[in-house]
Design an enzyme around this catalytic site. Structure first.
Site, mmCIF file in Angstrom:
data_model
loop_
_atom_site.group_PDB
_atom_site.id
_atom_site.type_symbol
_atom_site.label_atom_id
_atom_site.label_comp_id
_atom_site.label_asym_id
_atom_site.label_seq_id
_atom_site.Cartn_x
_atom_site.Cartn_y
_atom_site.Cartn_z
ATOM 1 N N GLU A 261 0.890 -1.179 -0.161
ATOM 2 C CA GLU A 261 0.079 0.085 -0.055
ATOM 3 C C GLU A 261 0.909 1.187 -0.169
ATOM 4 O O GLU A 261 0.432 2.392 0.125
ATOM 5 C CB GLU A 261 -1.056 -0.046 1.141
ATOM 6 N N LYS B 279 -15.530 -1.158 3.232
ATOM 7 C CA LYS B 279 -15.003 -1.770 1.883
ATOM 8 C C LYS B 279 -16.266 -2.512 1.110
ATOM 9 O O LYS B 279 -16.676 -3.585 1.370
ATOM 10 C CB LYS B 279 -13.898 -2.971 2.279
#
Ligand code: PGA
Ligand code: ZN
Length: 427
Positions: free
Chosen positions: A214, A344
């Site tokens: 990430e 999410k």
């Protein structure tokens, strides 16, 4: 009323080079919406099923040709030529067509790609920015107003560990949340802290600033405590005050070092009570305002204790625990297990179900953090979703790697366009 002319899909690659689904929805008017969906690595066991081909000779089994075929075939055949006057109706039609509790027949990756591509096409047809369209979808779910009061606060990955960084340290993320009044100012402060942290990695660990999945820095921290101390040092070295100017958030991702009823942390095997004590020690050591997945996804009975220990100091944020699943959120609200939802969309697989998750969290008085996945694409729809749904924070990884920057840059553009303030959190 939007009539679908056709649905098509393509296998494209995500930020780890793994296949994912990109779908295009073309409406009868000729307006199109195209969307790519993300994919996690530290996934929760209760997530909707991401359909993979399973052919070891191709992408180590991770191909998405079957899911793509489900968009081009059954979904296109069933939905084309039909008029869907709301997102809820098309999402319902896909759930019925799939007929499984976890979207395993058609694949949550195929279903979500269509759900989002339809939304983007309808927004374009109506001449609305995507975030405005998302705001109206949520208003349809909650019966509330469509206005957007504030922009989500960026929470940016500084250090990575766990499954995103080869497991050199157990916990997955240390993030920074600048308290600056604008996104623009928050990003400039974030850059200063990130560069100070990169300098620190060079001097302390003799390491070039290589980044994890990430975009966070991932040196060989000897333990979690050092990782936190280094984050605090980086804030100071950037000329900022830890806690006052810049706070920390952590994603413990504890499910991934939990086995046989124990938390396996730095050679110790902690009980749930021991794990809660350890998190409390981390809070004494560093200005942490949010703790994600501090306990494992199936350690339900101990989450209320974690919440009461951290009350008034840090949010107890559920990711793997909740998997954006309305049933799990209801259970957590009833148990007092959390006070914030990590949302999410691909954990549940349709926009409508994610909107229900968001509504339930808000009804319980929770904070909502909209999050990307560790496997992302250059698509930026997530930022529009976070803005339209009034998220308190946005979590899309670091300020390196373009799949992350696509989302931050979209937030900067929305700020410039709307002039909205940033959510007043953490206070
Ligand atoms: P994932 O990680 O996308 O690999 O699940 C992100 C997170 O845990 O927040
Ligand atoms: Zn997480």
């Amino acid at each position: 009323m939007p009539i679908i002319r056709c649905l098509t899909a393509l296998e494209v690659l995500d930020s780890r080079g793994r296949p994912t689904v990109q779908a295009t929805c073309e409406l009868a008017s000729g307006t199109r919406g195209t969307v790519s969906v993300p994919s996690g690595a530290s996934t929760g066991a209760a997530e909707a099923l991401e359909l993979r081909d399973g052919d070891p000779a191709r992408y180590r089994g991770l191909g998405c040709r079957t899911a793509v075929g489900h968009v081009n075939g059954p979904l296109n055949e069933a939905l084309s030529g039909h008029d869907f006057d709301s997102q809820a109706v098309i999402d319902r039609a896909m759930l019925d067509l799939d007929g499984t509790p976890n979207k395993s027949r058609l694949g949550a990756n195929a279903i979500l790609a269509v759900s989002l591509a339809f939304a983007r096409a309808v927004a374009a047809e109506r001449g609305l920015p995507l975030y405005r369209h998302f705001a109206s979808l949520l208003a349809a779910e909650t019966g509330g107003p469509e206005d957007i009061a504030a922009l989500p606060r960026p929470t940016v990955n500084l250090f990575s560990g766990g499954k995103h960084a080869g497991g050199q340290v157990e916990i997955q993320d240390v993030l920074i949340a600048s308290k600056a009044a604008t996104v623009e100012a928050a990003m400039a402060e974030t850059y200063a802290v990130y560069q100070a942290a990169a300098d620190l990695c060079r001097s302390r660990y003799g390491m070039r600033a290589l980044v994890a999945d990430e975009g966070g820095l991932a040196p060989d921290f000897p333990n979690v405590e050092t990782m936190l101390d280094d984050a605090v040092a980086a804030i100071r070295n950037a000329g900022l005050a830890p806690g006052r100017d810049v706070a920390l958030c952590i994603d413990v991702a504890a499910s991934h070092f939990y086995a046989d009823g124990r938390y396996h942390l730095a050679g110790e095997a902690l009980t749930s009570g021991g794990m809660i004590d350890r998190i409390a020690v981390w809070l004494d050591r560093a200005p942490i305002v949010s703790v994600e997945d501090g306990l494992a996804e199936d350690d339900w009975e101990n989450w209320p204790e974690l919440r009461s220990r951290l009350a008034g100091r840090a949010l107890v944020l559920g990711d793997d625990l909740l998997t954006t699943n309305p049933n799990r959120i209801r259970r957590a609200v009833d148990a007092g297990a959390a006070d914030a939802l990590l949302l999410k969309v691909n954990q549940i697989g349709t926009l409508t179900e994610a909107a229900e998750a968001c509504r339930l969290a808000r009804q319980a008085g929770w904070r909502v953090v909209v999050s990307a996945r560790s496997g992302e694409t250059e698509d930026d729809w997530l930022t529009d979703l976070a803005v339209g749904w009034g998220a308190d924070a946005l979590k899309v990884g670091s300020i390196t790697r373009s799949e992350r920057l696509a989302k931050w840059n979209r937030l900067l553009a929305i700020e410039a366009e709307t002039g909205l303030p940033v959510v007043n959190w953490p206070g």
